[in-house]
Scaffold this motif. Structure first.
Motif, mmCIF file in Angstrom:
data_model
loop_
_atom_site.group_PDB
_atom_site.id
_atom_site.type_symbol
_atom_site.label_atom_id
_atom_site.label_comp_id
_atom_site.label_asym_id
_atom_site.label_seq_id
_atom_site.Cartn_x
_atom_site.Cartn_y
_atom_site.Cartn_z
ATOM 1 N N LYS A 66 50.648 48.158 35.719
ATOM 2 C CA LYS A 66 50.488 48.138 36.564
ATOM 3 C C LYS A 66 51.723 47.981 37.112
ATOM 4 N N LYS A 97 43.001 47.086 28.956
ATOM 5 C CA LYS A 97 41.890 47.387 28.259
ATOM 6 C C LYS A 97 42.506 48.394 27.702
ATOM 7 N N GLN A 153 39.287 49.310 42.817
ATOM 8 C CA GLN A 153 39.090 47.763 42.541
ATOM 9 C C GLN A 153 38.727 48.022 41.091
ATOM 10 N N LYS A 154 37.993 48.467 41.242
ATOM 11 C CA LYS A 154 37.145 48.239 39.563
ATOM 12 C C LYS A 154 38.383 48.400 38.447
ATOM 13 N N TYR A 202 51.524 40.951 47.866
ATOM 14 C CA TYR A 202 50.822 41.599 46.634
ATOM 15 C C TYR A 202 52.480 41.409 46.042
ATOM 16 N N TYR A 237 44.570 50.464 50.045
ATOM 17 C CA TYR A 237 43.313 49.460 49.831
ATOM 18 C C TYR A 237 42.502 50.132 50.954
ATOM 19 N N CYS A 273 47.928 46.783 42.614
ATOM 20 C CA CYS A 273 46.907 48.230 43.077
ATOM 21 C C CYS A 273 44.982 47.772 42.818
ATOM 22 N N SER A 275 43.493 39.034 50.040
ATOM 23 C CA SER A 275 42.361 39.269 50.313
ATOM 24 C C SER A 275 41.755 39.397 51.648
ATOM 25 N N CYS A 308 41.712 49.018 38.521
ATOM 26 C CA CYS A 308 42.906 48.227 38.407
ATOM 27 C C CYS A 308 42.256 47.127 37.734
ATOM 28 N N SER A 309 41.459 46.927 37.342
ATOM 29 C CA SER A 309 40.541 45.192 37.547
ATOM 30 C C SER A 309 40.782 45.515 35.690
ATOM 31 N N LEU A 310 40.550 47.032 35.153
ATOM 32 C CA LEU A 310 40.718 47.253 33.511
ATOM 33 C C LEU A 310 41.865 47.450 33.159
ATOM 34 N N LYS A 346 36.081 50.336 46.174
ATOM 35 C CA LYS A 346 35.564 49.228 45.242
ATOM 36 C C LYS A 346 35.701 49.536 43.741
#
Length: 333
Positions: free
Chosen positions: A205, A231, A223-224, A194, A213, A209, A40, A226-228, A220
């Motif tokens: 993954k 699922k 990133q979203k 990472y 960046y 991911c 971050s 990657c966060s999923l 953004k």
């Protein structure tokens, strides 16, 4: 608007563009008190640099576009000058023949004064003193010479502007490359950070991911997406429990404040077309001539997508089957 005013205005705009770019470029040497920065921390620096890079790219594109257009104008003026010069040369040849005849007739002093002129324009002016030459011929020669001089003056002003823009173009290109190099250095640090934090989570993954960046809406959205990862694929779903391909990309870009339809072909129509060479994190990748599938690029030749029933949102490389079936790329927003 008169040519002189046009060139003056263009020069002022070009100067203002580069002046604005100059203040954007600051020192981007990463410096950390902590020898082991977190992802971050690095992403915050990448965001800062990306915010500086995008205006510089836009300014470079503006100047480069003006430079290209003005080079074309200069070439067009050169094409227009050639027949005008030929007309003047022919007219001067005719005048010379007439003047020679006048000289033989005894009016040598006047003719000698005319022939001694070193300028075609002044030559045309002095022709008025030759009573043996009709006024219509004088007017024709004078008009052509005036037109030729006008185009020549326009071309000189344009060439001066082209030289100035060429310097600005090179300066902005250097600034753009410098910032890009600094972002690439940070990307490598980010991947190392990472890796040390165990970001990879197996087959779904395999690497960090997003791989690359970037700041802005595309970063953004990536990133979203990657966060999923992980699922389940659910036909016609757009979350939160599962997603189909266009549901995933719709949700990803919604996180960036961009609304897309829940349909791959519509998302293609809603996006600006780009080339493979221009592909960057967050861009959409479309598959099939009928645009039946869509994924989101996350850098490093990787994309995130929701494949099909029985599978999960995952990362895949743009190779093999996927590389062969790409039908286009788009950038929402």
């Amino acid at each position: 608007m008169a040519p002189k005013r046009v060139f003056t205005a263009l020069r002022a705009v070009a100067s203002a563009v580069v002046a604005g770019a100059a203040v954007l470029l600051v020192s981007f040497t990463p410096a950390y008190a902590d020898p082991t920065p977190t992802p971050s921390d690095i992403e915050a620096q990448i965001e800062q640099k990306w915010n500086a890079l995008e205006p510089t790219i836009e300014q470079y594109n503006a100047v480069h576009g003006q430079l290209t257009a003005n080079k074309a104008k200069a070439q067009a003026l050169q094409v227009q000058l050639q027949p005008l010069q030929l007309q003047v040369d022919i007219a001067m040849s005719k005048v010379g023949d007439i003047a020679a005849g006048v000289y033989k007739g005894g009016r040598g002093s006047t003719v000698n004064a005319v022939l001694a002129s070193s300028s075609p324009t002044s030559l045309a002016d002095q022709l008025a003193t030759l009573n043996m030459i009709a006024r219509t011929q004088y007017a024709q020669i004078s008009a052509v010479a005036t037109m030729r001089d006008k185009y020549a003056a326009d071309k000189r002003a344009l060439e001066a502007l082209i030289a100035q823009q060429a310097r600005q173009d090179a300066d902005l290109a250097a600034k753009k490359k410098q910032i890009e190099d600094q972002i690439n250095q940070l990307q490598r640090l980010r991947q190392q950070a990472y890796g040390s934090s165990g970001a990879a989570t197996g087959a779904l993954k395999p690497v960090a991911c997003p791989v690359e960046y970037t700041g802005g809406a595309g970063g953004k959205a990536a990133q979203k997406a990657c966060s999923l990862i992980g699922k389940p694929y659910i036909w016609a779903a757009a979350g939160p429990g599962g997603y189909d391909c266009s549901g995933l990309t719709m949700a990803a870009w919604a996180a960036a404040g961009v609304n897309l339809d829940h349909l791959a072909s519509s998302q293609r129509a809603q996006s600006r077309r780009i080339s493979r060479a221009d592909l960057r994190t967050g861009d959409l990748i479309f598959f099939g001539s009928d645009t039946h599938h869509v994924g989101i690029y996350v850098g490093g030749n990787w994309m995130v997508h929701a494949p099909h029933t029985g599978d999960y949102v995952r990362m895949v490389q743009l190779a093999g089957y996927y590389a062969k079936n790409v039908s286009g790329y788009g950038r929402p927003g």
